[in-house]
Each structure stands twice: as structure tokens, then as C-alpha cells.
Design a protein around this motif. Structure first.
Motif: not given
Length: 359
Positions: A7-11, A323-332
Motif C-alpha cells: 500500500i502506498v506509504g508502506e516501506p 469498480r472499487y476493486f478495479e481501483r484497488l488493483f490498479a495500485r498493484v
């Protein structure tokens, strides 16, 4: 770009390490290898693949299955499990970030403590027994509490965040009702009486035809012994029929019955051909409608409104969730996910397919 499950912000997490092969147990040999991480959580080959091995082996034994085809199937199975675990992890992380401080320290803790008490009650009230049960599942107390926390966070996230995005208007409900007209306005149900005579029995046919023309009550006539359809019951059929065009075995009877109203009977008998002792048997049938019950459920009915609302709510919730999962998975990082999937596939292949059988 975010690393797998980071997740963004985690080392960033350290690179994966490997351990020597595990001991054989019940014919299963798995590498106790850390093949990667998912949302900062280490993925070990043995723990990940063990629940999937039975399915992977069953696929390998299917008739005509080749090694190449099996790899395609296995990659899909492994990929699906990875996606589900990643989804749960991402959702839990999002839920945790959205919780207010008091929810983390009070509400969530109370929820988990209640689940903890439930688990102890399941174990007969003995904490030692509960610990043994968790050990059998491969979980420590801390791991179990973390698992319960994730479940609570997922529930909180779905209910409180996604549900707020769902809006159902009266027009939505009206359009759904119109689309599902057959569901809410099915054909009526009727109590039916029949008079049946063999076509060859002209005397009986004339008796019933003349009597009905004279206006004698149908139910009274139907009790005559010359009626072949339940004379003791006045010709009344044992069950009510839904007049949907398929109530009778003969389409001609359906067509005649649909035209009748309550208290009416067919003015002329309907000719059908029954089968008796494997031989055709022409017969004449009069139909009478005793009662007609409407099965219509109007949109003004509060129960219908609630049913439609709940149905539309679930549909829109699923759309929002997608749609929510698509946004989450876009960060992976998809590339890293594919690499993790490939590592697990290679280990699974060594477990399921003998090297000499790979061609």
C-alpha cells in the motif's frame, strides 16, 4: 508503481528468501519457500498450495489432459486464489485506514473480543482447548486475532463505505417491475371442475350437453355417474391449476380454459384423445371455473417494493464493489503479481507432474 500488495506509504519489503524442502507427509512434498509477498504478507509455497493440491491433482487426472493444458488450468486456479487473497488484504488495509481512532480501540476491539469469547465457548469454555483447536488449523492466538480483525474490517468497509454509494430511485424500481412483469403478474390460479365422457357414448354426451343448455348447475351435473372425472367430488380437480397455457396435458383444454371467467363453462365440449391401455380413446370434455384467484403483486405492495429495492441494492452494490476493486488493483504491480504466480506454478508442477511425463 506499487509492489505486489504494498500500500502506498508502506516501506518496501525485503526480497524473497528460500528454505530447504519440507519433510514428506502423506505423500506430499512441498518447498517451504517464501516465494514473495502479498500486501506485505509473506507467501510460503506450502501454506499457499496445500489447499489447492487436491484440485490441481484432479485436473491432472482428467481424461485427455496434457501437461501444457494443465499448466494453463493450474495458472488460472493459482491466479484466482492470489487475486482473492490480494483483494481481501487490500480491502482490509483500506478498511483499517478508514476507521476512526475510537473504532480501532473500542468498537473493533469489542467485536473481536466477542468473537474470542464465542470461540472459547465452542471449545467448551476452556482456553487451552481453544488454543489446541487453533493449533490444528495452523494459527497462533495472534494470527487468529489478526484474521478476525481483517474480517471485521472487510465487513465495516463494505457496509459503511460501499453501501453509501448505492442509490435506488423510485424510477429504478418501476423500470425493474416492468421488466419483471411476468414475475409479479403471473397467470391466475383456478379451481376447475370437469365433465368427461367417451365420444363413443353418444347418449351420455347428449345428456350433459342438453342439461347444460338448460342451465342446470355444473357441479350438480358433474356428480352424475356418467361423468368419468371424479363424480364423487362433483368433477372438482384435486389441485388448483395455474392457467398459464400449460395446466392441462392437451393444448386444446388450455386454450378453452383461459377464455373462461368465474362461474362459466365451455359452451361446447372440447374433443381430446386420451390414451387408455396404450390405445387412443377420443373423449369430450366440458370445463367449468369455480374460483379464480389473481396472483398479481402490484408495485404498490410494500413487500414488493422491499423485494425490488433489496434486489436492486444487491446488484448496484456488486457493481460498486467491482469498480472499487478495479481501483484497488490498479495500485498493484501486475508484473510482480505474475512473477509470484509463476513461481507458485513451477512448484505446483513439481508436486503434481513427474518430470518424465512433461512433454
Amino acid at each position: 508503481v506499487v509492489r505486489v500488495g504494498t500500500i502506498v506509504g508502506e516501506p518496501p519489503s525485503p526480497p524473497p528468501t528460500a528454505a530447504p524442502p519440507a519433510n514428506s507427509e502423506n505423500g506430499v512434498m512441498l518447498l517451504e519457500a517464501k516465494v514473495g509477498e502479498l500486501n506485505g504478507r509473506p507467501i510460503f509455497a506450502d501454506k499457499f498450495l496445500e489447499p489447492l493440491l487436491a484440485q490441481l491433482r484432479a485436473k491432472a487426472k482428467e481424461k485427455g489432459m496434457t501437461y501444457r493444458r494443465w499448466r494453463e488450468v493450474a495458472r488460472g486456479i493459482i491466479g484466482k486464489e492470489l487475486a482473492e487473497q490480494l483483494r481481501d488484504d487490500l480491502l482490509a488495509a483500506e478498511g483499517r485506514s478508514r476507521l476512526k481512532p475510537e473504532q480501532r480501540t473500542a468498537g473493533l476491539r469489542a467485536f473481536i473480543e466477542e468473537r474470542n469469547r464465542d470461540e472459547i465457548r465452542r471449545a467448551g469454555g476452556r482456553r487451552v482447548e481453544r488454543s489446541r483447536r487453533l493449533a490444528e488449523e495452523g494459527l497462533s492466538e495472534e494470527q487468529w486475532m489478526r484474521q478476525e480483525e481483517n474480517e471485521a474490517l472487510v465487513i465495516t468497509e463494505i457496509r459503511e463505505m460501499l453501501d453509501k454509494r448505492v442509490s435506488i430511485s423510485w424510477n429504478d424500481m418501476r423500470l425493474f417491475y416492468e421488466r419483471e412483469n411476468a414475475r409479479y403478474n403471473p397467470p391466475p390460479t383456478a379451481k376447475v371442475r370437469l365433465i368427461i365422457v367417451d365420444e363413443a357414448n353418444t347418449a351420455a354426451a347428449e345428456f350433459f350437453a342438453d342439461s347444460l343448455r338448460e342451465g342446470r348447475p355444473f357441479a350438480e351435473l358433474a356428480k352424475d355417474d356418467r361423468n368419468l372425472s371424479s363424480p364423487d367430488e362433483g368433477g372438482l380437480m384435486p389441485t388448483a391449476l395455474r392457467l398459464d397455457g400449460e395446466a392441462f396435458s392437451d393444448p386444446a383444454l388450455d386454450q378453452a380454459a383461459i377464455k373462461l371467467r368465474v362461474g362459466e363453462h365451455t359452451p361446447e365440449p372440447v374433443r381430446i384423445v386420451s390414451t387408455v391401455d396404450s390405445l387412443p380413446r377420443p373423449q369430450l370434455v366440458w370445463i367449468h371455473i369455480d374460483e379464480l384467484e389473481s396472483n398479481t403483486r402490484p408495485l404498490s405492495d410494500p413487500d414488493v417494493q422491499r423485494e425490488i429495492y433489496d434486489r436492486l441494492f444487491e446488484e448496484k452494490r456488486k457493481d460498486e464493489l467491482t469498480r472499487y476493486f478495479e481501483r484497488l488493483f490498479a495500485r498493484v504491480d501486475r508484473g510482480a503479481t505474475t512473477l509470484l504466480e509463476s513461481r507458485l506454478l513451477e512448484i505446483a508442477a513439481r508436486e503434481v507432474w513427474p518430470e518424465e511425463a512433461r512433454n
